[in-house]
Design an enzyme around this catalytic site. Sequence first.
Site, PDB file in Angstrom:
ATOM      1  N   SER A 259      -5.358   0.684  -5.145  1.00  0.00           N
ATOM      2  CA  SER A 259      -4.830   0.177  -3.881  1.00  0.00           C
ATOM      3  C   SER A 259      -3.629  -0.706  -4.180  1.00  0.00           C
ATOM      4  O   SER A 259      -3.293  -0.947  -5.338  1.00  0.00           O
ATOM      5  CB  SER A 259      -5.907  -0.619  -3.147  1.00  0.00           C
ATOM      6  OG  SER A 259      -6.125  -1.834  -3.835  1.00  0.00           O
ATOM      7  N   LYS A 260      -3.041  -1.172  -3.095  1.00  0.00           N
ATOM      8  CA  LYS A 260      -1.828  -1.996  -3.198  1.00  0.00           C
ATOM      9  C   LYS A 260      -1.952  -3.132  -4.205  1.00  0.00           C
ATOM     10  O   LYS A 260      -0.979  -3.488  -4.850  1.00  0.00           O
ATOM     11  CB  LYS A 260      -1.556  -2.612  -1.831  1.00  0.00           C
ATOM     12  CG  LYS A 260      -0.452  -1.935  -1.075  1.00  0.00           C
ATOM     13  CD  LYS A 260      -0.090  -2.805   0.099  1.00  0.00           C
ATOM     14  CE  LYS A 260       0.636  -1.968   1.135  1.00  0.00           C
ATOM     15  NZ  LYS A 260       0.557  -2.535   2.454  1.00  0.00           N
TER      16      LYS A 260
END
Length: 494
Positions: A259-260
């Site tokens: 994820s980010k």
Amino acid sequence: MLHAGTISYFYNKISSLRDKDMTIRTRFAPSPTGYLHVGGARTALFSWLYARKHGGQFILRIEDTDLERSTAESVNAILEGMTWLGLEYDEGPFYQTHRFDRYKEVIKQLIEQGDAYPCYCSKDELNDMRDQQRANKEKPRYDGRCRHLTSAKPGVEPVIRFKNPTTGTVIVKDEVRGEVEFKNSELDDLVIARPDGSPTYNLTVVVDDLDMGLTHVIRGDDHLNNSPRQINIFTALKAEPPVFAHVPMILGDDGARLSKRHGAVSVMSYRDEGYLPEALLNYLVRLGWSHGDQEIFSVDEMIALFDIDSVNKSASSFNTDKLLWLNQQYIKNSTAEHVAHHLSWHMGERSIDPVTGPNLAAVVELQQERAKTLVEMADNSCFFYQAVEEFDEKAARKNLTTKSQEILEEMLQRLSALELWQAEPIHKEVKDCSVDREIGMGKVAQPIRVAITGNTISPPLDLTLELLGRERTLSAIRYAIDWIKAKSSDLDGA
Ligand code: GLU
């Protein structure tokens, strides 16, 4: 846009395709609720490779039925990402929002044939039902209480539910996972249309996969649980489901889903960070797939060697160092023209139009062995197009001194007098100057390097100066001399 009439064509086509000469048709079906994620890009790549390998077709379908979360910017980001990666599609992009009439038609058909029904349960009723089930230690699920209603509830717009079989099993024959069995008793009657009549994901996917004649559905394994439900809908529509392949997810270096917070996850941020698309494709293909211990695959090799049944079952971890290594290999080994094509975007980001200076491919030839990313290459190539006005402090302190002023003045004379502006005679002048002065060649070369680049980094000086050209070289040296003079008079005055 596909019309209702097309469906019977595809129904027939699919059943005949399943016989022998099946034309493979795969798709990538992103929901446009954000940028194109590297995980999505890998799924798209696998689907694309599979279609290309088998001489089939690859279709892009935008699943934009969630009107609240879908945005035009996200659609553009997905299209931009696909183009940058070179994953060209043979059909599409199709938009699900353009196909609402078709979904409504299928929902109507399912109701008419007794495979779907309106459900009038309110939120409260559903919550009470689930609370009760939990209290009885049962799995909370819709219990089918509206299945047998004979009349509508006045004033309530119902949802439509699919009548899932209550007994037996559904086997997902998955190309990656093998056979995965689900009990129908575990699946409840899912909502296929909301009260406003709009269709839900599991319905639209089935209708589209069917109408678009898809033979293989390659997607993330977060959809594995949807497959038995979708297979049941295919069956209700008297159609054979496509072949499924659920690819495992990508993890970050800490083992959590990528994820980010692990860094860049959008495909376009890799362009921004200076990666070549082929390097990212090569990296992505190796995430969950291998061919012996080969690491580097050209796109043609990927197409020839890729196969879905050799995709790993387990999740793979993203490793930025390896991607960086691959990028460096691609920068080194691609043609200078190809690298220049991608580098020119980065030059544009720095407000540089490469037509104002030396041929960009020639610049790449000088830089290609030295850069890990195109960002690094662009930063270190600006001087070819823009005169340096400020010098790196440390480089200037060491190399732009009153002593080097004399050297620069001598080199200005020597280089101005050169007949042929080529690396070899330029090299000779640097050498002669150092011999005359009984100093190392670096003592002559380095002040020139700082004068032209602003710092101490450049490819071999003679080649760099040849490419930079006489005028730009001489004016950079003059500027550096003036800079030293101004500086020393400042010091004198101090
Ligand atoms: N639209 C879904 C998603 O973006 C994919 C659906 C599918 O591949 O079946 O997760």
